[in-house]
Design an enzyme around this catalytic site. Structure first.
Site, short mmCIF file in Angstrom:
data_model
loop_
_atom_site.label_atom_id
_atom_site.label_comp_id
_atom_site.label_asym_id
_atom_site.label_seq_id
_atom_site.Cartn_x
_atom_site.Cartn_y
_atom_site.Cartn_z
CD GLU A 257 -3.65 -5.84 3.79
OE1 GLU A 257 -4.51 -5.03 4.22
OE2 GLU A 257 -2.43 -5.63 3.86
CD GLU B 56 -3.06 -1.01 2.21
OE1 GLU B 56 -3.09 -0.02 2.96
OE2 GLU B 56 -3.93 -1.89 2.23
C1 FCB Z 1 -4.48 -2.22 5.43
C2 FCB Z 1 -3.07 -2.50 5.91
C3 FCB Z 1 -3.00 -3.61 6.92
C4 FCB Z 1 -4.17 -3.58 7.90
C5 FCB Z 1 -5.49 -3.44 7.19
C6 FCB Z 1 -6.69 -3.42 8.09
O1 FCB Z 1 -4.54 -0.92 4.94
O2 FCB Z 1 -2.25 -2.87 4.82
O3 FCB Z 1 -1.75 -3.56 7.54
O4 FCB Z 1 -3.95 -2.63 8.85
O5 FCB Z 1 -5.48 -2.30 6.39
#
Ligand code: FCB
Length: 459
Positions: free
Chosen positions: A363, A169
């Protein structure tokens, strides 16, 4: 419901879980680890909910064998974790710290023994403090240092690691860390933060090259993306949403996938040295998408400063985040809108067409702060519903022709959720931070069942 969802995925689909070093490891002074931007940030009063720090976190540094055993039992194919740069190169450059590499040797070997593919991220936001103090990601040199660090990791691990992620990110680090001051390093530079994005993207490209030269393959990035919906049909809202989309989504995907920044950002971006875009757009093997929820964006209104997770953003920004009404919300107050994931992925297919490599969801997950009941069971049914609905939305995108190869749930276990400290629980496994007891939640058993059925192992 479980059986149906699992039937929507091919047998070779990769099922995984994700974590990140600073969020779980603790042991921040062990084994010669240097300090990172997050160590410094959490020590500043008022930055983190309840004054929490990652000093102990889930104590994964010491308890990793138990965590590997939990993943083996869960049945995942792959585990996404991150290397702590400050363990490997305590000052962010030069000499390599053998004890730091040694920790990851044990982790990687333990995963391989358990039949789990180690899928590390090289950098998940914890910049070595010495580099941060020299300007961090605003300084082009940090990208060069990252390339050196990537070469070290590639050289050491190429033969044992089947899937690599350069950076997590860059958008969140740029916009929350340097733009809004909500994350480390805590600078609120607004649009002046954008050189950090350029250097992070450059670091990604240099990192891909360094890994490949070291013999590593199957390389991607984990970019965060949110479907961006304009608040209305009116032109001002459409324009504001377009700029927000360019700034948060396209600024990070376009240069990698097409070799150009979105035209809408030209007024804000310092000119790039020749050759940078060619480096940034070196081919990757797959593209990682982190996605949680969509956002509703409109033109700024008087007194209506945008809010991110309860933090006010600069009211002079040319857009405003609006409340998405009519949807359930997680305990972190994020709206639950599974169809937005289908939308987002179809949007990627339309925009990037044949330039889009296979996608991996690196994620997706939700914070629900449910703890053990009197019988020691953690009935987090809303996490099951969230995940099930998002997997169905993912399958819908796949059915419409988006090539998706894997899904990594965020997160294996409750952990340090950045500015929110330990107040938000994203885990499939509950952590009691007093005792470090791990308790698999109902969602863990649900995911286990889903993985089993998807592999055809039966219910
Ligand atoms: C993302 C992050 C991760 C976690 C999630 C909830 O933005 O990459 O580390 O905190 O959110």
């Amino acid at each position: 419901m479980n059986q149906n969802t699992s039937d929507l995925f091919p047998r070779d689909f990769v099922w995984g879980v994700s974590t990140a070093a600073y969020q779980i490891e603790g042991a921040t002074t062990a084994g010669g680890r240097g300090r990172s931007s997050w160590d410094a940030f959490v020590a500043e009063p008022g930055r983190i909910t309840n004054g929490d720090t990652g000093d102990t976190a889930c104590d994964h540094y010491h308890r990793y064998p138990e965590d590997i055993a939990l993943m083996k039992e869960l049945g995942v194919d792959a585990y996404r974790f991150s290397f702590s740069w400050s363990r490997i190169q305590p000052g962010g450059r030069g000499a390599v710290n053998g004890a730091g590499l040694g920790f990851y040797d044990k982790l990687v070997d333990g995963l391989l023994e358990a039949g789990i593919q180690p899928s590390p991220t090289l950098f998940h936001w914890d910049t070595p403090l010495e580099l941060e103090q020299a300007g961090g990601w605003l300084n082009r040199d940090t990208a060069e240092r990252f390339a050196e660090y990537a070469a070290v990791l590639g050289g050491h691990f190429a033969d044992r690691i089947p899937r690599w992620i350069t950076i997590n990110e860059p958008a969140a680090l740029t916009l929350l860390g340097y733009g809004a001051g909500i994350h480390a390093p805590g600078l609120a530079l607004g649009f002046d933060a954008l050189p950090a994005a350029q250097h992070l993207l450059l670091a990604h490209g240099l990192g891909v090259q360094a890994l490949r030269s070291a013999g590593a393959g199957n390389i991607g990035i984990a970019n965060n993306h949110a479907a961006t919906w304009p608040a209305s049909e009116n032109q001002a809202d459409q324009q504001a949403a377009g700029l927000y989309d360019a700034l948060t989504n396209r600024m990070f995907a376009d240069p990698i996938l097409t070799g150009a920044y979105p035209g809408a950002l030209t007024p804000f971006l310092p000119p790039l040295p020749d050759g940078d875009l060619a480096t940034i757009s070196v081919p990757i093997d797959w593209y990682g998408v982190n996605s949680y929820n969509p956002v509703l964006v409109g033109a700024p209104t008087a007194g209506g400063a945008a809010l991110v997770d309860g933090h006010a953003l600069d009211a002079s920004l040319p857009f405003e985040l609006r409340e998405l009404e009519g949807y359930p919300r997680t305990d972190f107050d994020w709206p639950v809108v599974p169809d937005a994931l289908t939308d987002l992925l179809l949007g990627f297919k339309d925009r990037y067409g044949s330039k889009l490599p296979p996608i991996v969801i690196t994620e997706n997950g939700a914070a629900y702060n449910v703890g053990p009941d009197d019988d020691g069971r953690v009935p987090d049914v809303r996490r099951i519903d969230y995940t099930n609905a998002h997997l169905q939305a993912l399958a819908a995108a796949m059915g419409a022709g988006v090539d998706v190869r894997g899904y990594f749930h965020w997160s294996l276990m409750d952990n340090f959720e950045w500015a929110a400290g330990y107040s938000q629980r994203f885990g499939l496994v509950h952590i009691d931070y007093e005792t470090q007891k791990r308790t698999p939640k109902d969602s863990y058993y649900w995911y286990q069942q889903l993985i089993r059925s998807s592999k055809g192992a039966g219910a």
